[in-house]
Design an enzyme around this catalytic site. Sequence first.
Site, PDB file in Angstrom:
ATOM      1  N   TYR A   1      -1.236  -4.079  -6.625  1.00 51.85           N
ATOM      2  CA  TYR A   1      -1.013  -4.705  -5.322  1.00 51.85           C
ATOM      3  C   TYR A   1      -2.309  -4.736  -4.493  1.00 51.85           C
ATOM      4  O   TYR A   1      -3.074  -3.765  -4.472  1.00 51.85           O
ATOM      5  CB  TYR A   1       0.103  -3.977  -4.559  1.00 51.85           C
ATOM      6  CG  TYR A   1       0.184  -4.495  -3.161  1.00 51.85           C
ATOM      7  CD1 TYR A   1       0.833  -5.696  -2.893  1.00 51.85           C
ATOM      8  CD2 TYR A   1      -0.476  -3.854  -2.126  1.00 51.85           C
ATOM      9  CE1 TYR A   1       0.824  -6.226  -1.631  1.00 51.85           C
ATOM     10  CE2 TYR A   1      -0.485  -4.376  -0.858  1.00 51.85           C
ATOM     11  CZ  TYR A   1       0.168  -5.564  -0.603  1.00 51.85           C
ATOM     12  OH  TYR A   1       0.146  -6.091   0.652  1.00 51.85           O
TER      13      TYR A   1
ATOM     14  N   ASN B   1       6.611  -8.175   2.604  1.00 51.92           N
ATOM     15  CA  ASN B   1       5.161  -7.948   2.533  1.00 51.92           C
ATOM     16  C   ASN B   1       4.498  -8.950   1.581  1.00 51.92           C
ATOM     17  O   ASN B   1       3.420  -8.690   1.067  1.00 51.92           O
ATOM     18  CB  ASN B   1       4.896  -6.512   2.065  1.00 51.92           C
ATOM     19  CG  ASN B   1       3.451  -6.078   2.265  1.00 51.92           C
ATOM     20  OD1 ASN B   1       2.795  -6.484   3.225  1.00 51.92           O
ATOM     21  ND2 ASN B   1       2.931  -5.270   1.345  1.00 51.92           N
TER      22      ASN B   1
ATOM     23  N   ASP C   1      -9.200  -9.949  10.100  1.00 53.98           N
ATOM     24  CA  ASP C   1      -8.772  -8.584   9.779  1.00 53.98           C
ATOM     25  C   ASP C   1      -9.812  -7.502  10.055  1.00 53.98           C
ATOM     26  O   ASP C   1      -9.459  -6.448  10.549  1.00 53.98           O
ATOM     27  CB  ASP C   1      -8.338  -8.515   8.309  1.00 53.98           C
ATOM     28  CG  ASP C   1      -7.473  -7.291   8.007  1.00 53.98           C
ATOM     29  OD1 ASP C   1      -6.659  -6.914   8.868  1.00 53.98           O
ATOM     30  OD2 ASP C   1      -7.619  -6.719   6.919  1.00 53.98           O
TER      31      ASP C   1
ATOM     32  N   ARG D   1       2.418 -12.232   0.305  1.00 60.23           N
ATOM     33  CA  ARG D   1       1.085 -12.577   0.808  1.00 60.23           C
ATOM     34  C   ARG D   1       0.575 -13.923   0.336  1.00 60.23           C
ATOM     35  O   ARG D   1       0.964 -14.406  -0.714  1.00 60.23           O
ATOM     36  CB  ARG D   1       0.080 -11.516   0.315  1.00 60.23           C
ATOM     37  CG  ARG D   1       0.378 -10.092   0.743  1.00 60.23           C
ATOM     38  CD  ARG D   1      -0.095  -9.844   2.139  1.00 60.23           C
ATOM     39  NE  ARG D   1       0.440  -8.619   2.709  1.00 60.23           N
ATOM     40  CZ  ARG D   1      -0.208  -7.910   3.648  1.00 60.23           C
ATOM     41  NH1 ARG D   1      -1.387  -8.303   4.083  1.00 60.23           N
ATOM     42  NH2 ARG D   1       0.355  -6.842   4.154  1.00 60.23           N
TER      43      ARG D   1
ATOM     44  N   HIS E   1     -10.882  -2.433  12.303  1.00 60.58           N
ATOM     45  CA  HIS E   1      -9.752  -3.247  11.872  1.00 60.58           C
ATOM     46  C   HIS E   1      -9.499  -4.310  12.943  1.00 60.58           C
ATOM     47  O   HIS E   1      -8.527  -4.233  13.691  1.00 60.58           O
ATOM     48  CB  HIS E   1      -8.540  -2.318  11.703  1.00 60.58           C
ATOM     49  CG  HIS E   1      -7.387  -2.940  10.992  1.00 60.58           C
ATOM     50  ND1 HIS E   1      -6.111  -2.414  11.055  1.00 60.58           N
ATOM     51  CD2 HIS E   1      -7.310  -4.011  10.182  1.00 60.58           C
ATOM     52  CE1 HIS E   1      -5.307  -3.152  10.317  1.00 60.58           C
ATOM     53  NE2 HIS E   1      -6.000  -4.122   9.782  1.00 60.58           N
TER      54      HIS E   1
ATOM     55  N   CYS F   1       2.062  -7.693  15.110  1.00 59.02           N
ATOM     56  CA  CYS F   1       1.681  -8.211  16.431  1.00 59.02           C
ATOM     57  C   CYS F   1       1.138  -9.641  16.358  1.00 59.02           C
ATOM     58  O   CYS F   1       0.771 -10.223  17.377  1.00 59.02           O
ATOM     59  CB  CYS F   1       0.633  -7.307  17.078  1.00 59.02           C
ATOM     60  SG  CYS F   1       1.281  -5.732  17.645  1.00 59.02           S
TER      61      CYS F   1
ATOM     62  N   ARG G   1       0.852  -1.183   0.000  1.00 57.31           N
ATOM     63  CA  ARG G   1       0.000   0.000   0.000  1.00 57.31           C
ATOM     64  C   ARG G   1       0.893   1.240   0.000  1.00 57.31           C
ATOM     65  O   ARG G   1       2.003   1.210   0.525  1.00 57.31           O
ATOM     66  CB  ARG G   1      -0.877   0.039   1.252  1.00 57.31           C
ATOM     67  CG  ARG G   1      -2.020  -0.951   1.263  1.00 57.31           C
ATOM     68  CD  ARG G   1      -2.938  -0.724   2.462  1.00 57.31           C
ATOM     69  NE  ARG G   1      -2.269  -0.944   3.720  1.00 57.31           N
ATOM     70  CZ  ARG G   1      -1.862  -0.004   4.549  1.00 57.31           C
ATOM     71  NH1 ARG G   1      -2.089   1.284   4.277  1.00 57.31           N
ATOM     72  NH2 ARG G   1      -1.256  -0.297   5.678  1.00 57.31           N
TER      73      ARG G   1
ATOM     74  N   LYS H   1      -9.437  -2.804   2.427  1.00 59.33           N
ATOM     75  CA  LYS H   1      -9.125  -1.598   3.198  1.00 59.33           C
ATOM     76  C   LYS H   1      -9.962  -0.398   2.715  1.00 59.33           C
ATOM     77  O   LYS H   1     -10.440   0.399   3.522  1.00 59.33           O
ATOM     78  CB  LYS H   1      -7.633  -1.280   3.099  1.00 59.33           C
ATOM     79  CG  LYS H   1      -6.715  -2.424   3.546  1.00 59.33           C
ATOM     80  CD  LYS H   1      -6.969  -2.859   4.967  1.00 59.33           C
ATOM     81  CE  LYS H   1      -5.914  -3.874   5.431  1.00 59.33           C
ATOM     82  NZ  LYS H   1      -6.208  -4.393   6.790  1.00 59.33           N
TER      83      LYS H   1
ATOM     84  N   SER I   1       0.244  -3.609  12.924  1.00 60.39           N
ATOM     85  CA  SER I   1       0.973  -4.642  12.186  1.00 60.39           C
ATOM     86  C   SER I   1       2.121  -5.193  13.032  1.00 60.39           C
ATOM     87  O   SER I   1       2.567  -4.568  14.000  1.00 60.39           O
ATOM     88  CB  SER I   1       1.488  -4.084  10.868  1.00 60.39           C
ATOM     89  OG  SER I   1       2.147  -2.874  11.082  1.00 60.39           O
TER      90      SER I   1
END
Length: 623
Positions: free
Chosen positions: A236, A404, A312, A406, A265, A289, A87, A245, A287
Amino acid sequence: MPPQLQSQSPAGARVLQGDLASLSPSLRDFIESSVKLCQPDALHICDGSEDENRSMLRLLEEQGALKRLRKYNNCWLARTDPRDVARVESKTVIVTPERRDTVPGPRDGGVSQLGRWMSPEEWEKAMNLRFPGCMKGRVMYVIPFSMGPVGSPLSKIGVELTDSPYVVVSMRVMTRVGKAVLSALGSGEFVRCLHSVGCPLPLKKPLVNNWPCNPELTLIAHIPDQRSIVSFGSGYGGNSLLGKKCFALRIASRIAKDEGWLAEHMLILGITNPAGQKKYFAAAFPSACGKTNLAMMKPSLPGWKVECVGDDIAWMKFDKDGNLRAINPENGFFGVAPGTSSKTNPNAMATIGQNTIFTNVAETSDGGVYWEGMDEDLPAGVTLSSWKNRPWTPEDGEPCAHPNSRFCTPAAQCPIIDPQWESPEGVPIEAVIFGGRRPQGVPLVYEALSWAHGVFVGAAMRSEATAAAEHTGKVIMHDPFAMRPFFGYNFGRYLSHWLSMEQRPGARLPKIFHVNWFRKSSSGRFLWPGYGENIRVLEWMFDRIEGQAGAELSAVGFIPSPGALNLRGLPDLDLGQLFGLPPDFWRKEVEDIRAYFQREVERDLPEEMETQLEQLEQRVLRL
Ligand code: TSX
Ligand code: MN
């Protein structure tokens, strides 16, 4: 003769699949005006079928955009242009007539950390610079999608128009797509989503990795007043799968404000105790965690069960009995791959074994996937290709998978998916958990003293993050409600909205907790084992809700009284260091929160937040 072979949309694109005439006038208008603007060669209205999915995957394979992973069933690898891997906050804007409708203010000249505003005039120019003719030579796909189970009163419908087949196959995993959605939509309201990779044909420059994108002109705009999202230049996930998002957090948080509910979130999990009683918790983490790990965790304590509703996003609304009902608006997990292993998240590893699209992970020579922290030995003779599609060895000094990278995988495949995960009425939330990665000062768990105090705890959330590329050090970043990049409107008003839940007649407010799995000892070791052992903390919360667990008042909130946290079977822990409240640390923390509120929220900070801060300060001064 099937009409779709002949038909032509009034704006001039061949219709390859679907029937424009069967769509509602407002949806047809949206498509027609976008065709006029973007000038695609052809239109394809997605039906969401298996056949359609297979032919899209074949097309992507032929284009060299996806590679089949022969080690698994129906798994695919995409490697992006290395300039399009995440992002881009600096290019993500919210368009409102007044700046203050987007971010707290005025802060003349300063850049807000809580969102980026663009004026309608500037947006008009930005749009005209990018979209006219941007889909020339390409197919525009029409993706009707539902956020939430099709037809649920808590669900919302969107339609994404895109020139990216990667987006089509990914949206089919992450949302519910197709004919059933169009039936549910009828002539109703939908969120308008327009996406282009920004590479009309013929190309001006060759593609990198067969991944079309336009980094110079990337822009992701939200127009909440029009319930619309417009994204240009990036393929992306967070920039192109507009249901997640963009819609489910930014646009939905604004709709939720208008309609009196919450778009957050948060993961949602179900927890069952050995006596068979079940509760649902929602949890917000910044992020890094391990949010997905917690959403699917395997409890270490016998007799306890955790089940996953979502990893999420939570949409939550009080029902007529006053229960806070939550749905997961998504249909899949778009999770960070590195760090995911059979130790950290066995349920995720089982989920991604089939029907999964991987992006920017490494590939093994036997047609499998690999990443940092997968914690599995490669079979003898098996070698690796990096996310950049180059032979890779540990000596390269760079990670084999992009940090990042996925997986995009169907939620239904999760071995511990909750039986109620698609329940149209949602699941009743009895606890809200906030968390952060706090190496110092913040205890393992505490319970908020009241609803308003809990809202303050969410507003004051901070977490350790790897700083921007220039530095390498770690810094403690503010990330209120884990929503900092995702607020759809002024954060000060968002806080008022949360506070207002207490005024709802009959509302049964969930208890609010704060957790920190990441506190370190003076010698730098983690003080808490984490992972499956976190069930012990969830057990204390469960029993608190039942009125069965001991707590004592501390300066920050209620903490477990001695013996109330179940530590049976654990090696000796340093509870003093795990729960201690160092006075100097907390005085500094109060000042940091004050400075943050002052700088970022200013005159939009609700008075109640000021009050809560002063009360915390008073308690902390007595330490
Ligand atoms: O996901 C994590 N969780 C939540 C799990 C349900 N992680 C990984 C975070 C990176 C995304 C954790 N890391 C957790 C945790 O609870 N705790 C830690 C810190 C930690 C790391 C290693 C150990 C202990 C704690 N190892 C041993 O104790 C042997
Ligand atoms: Mn997220």
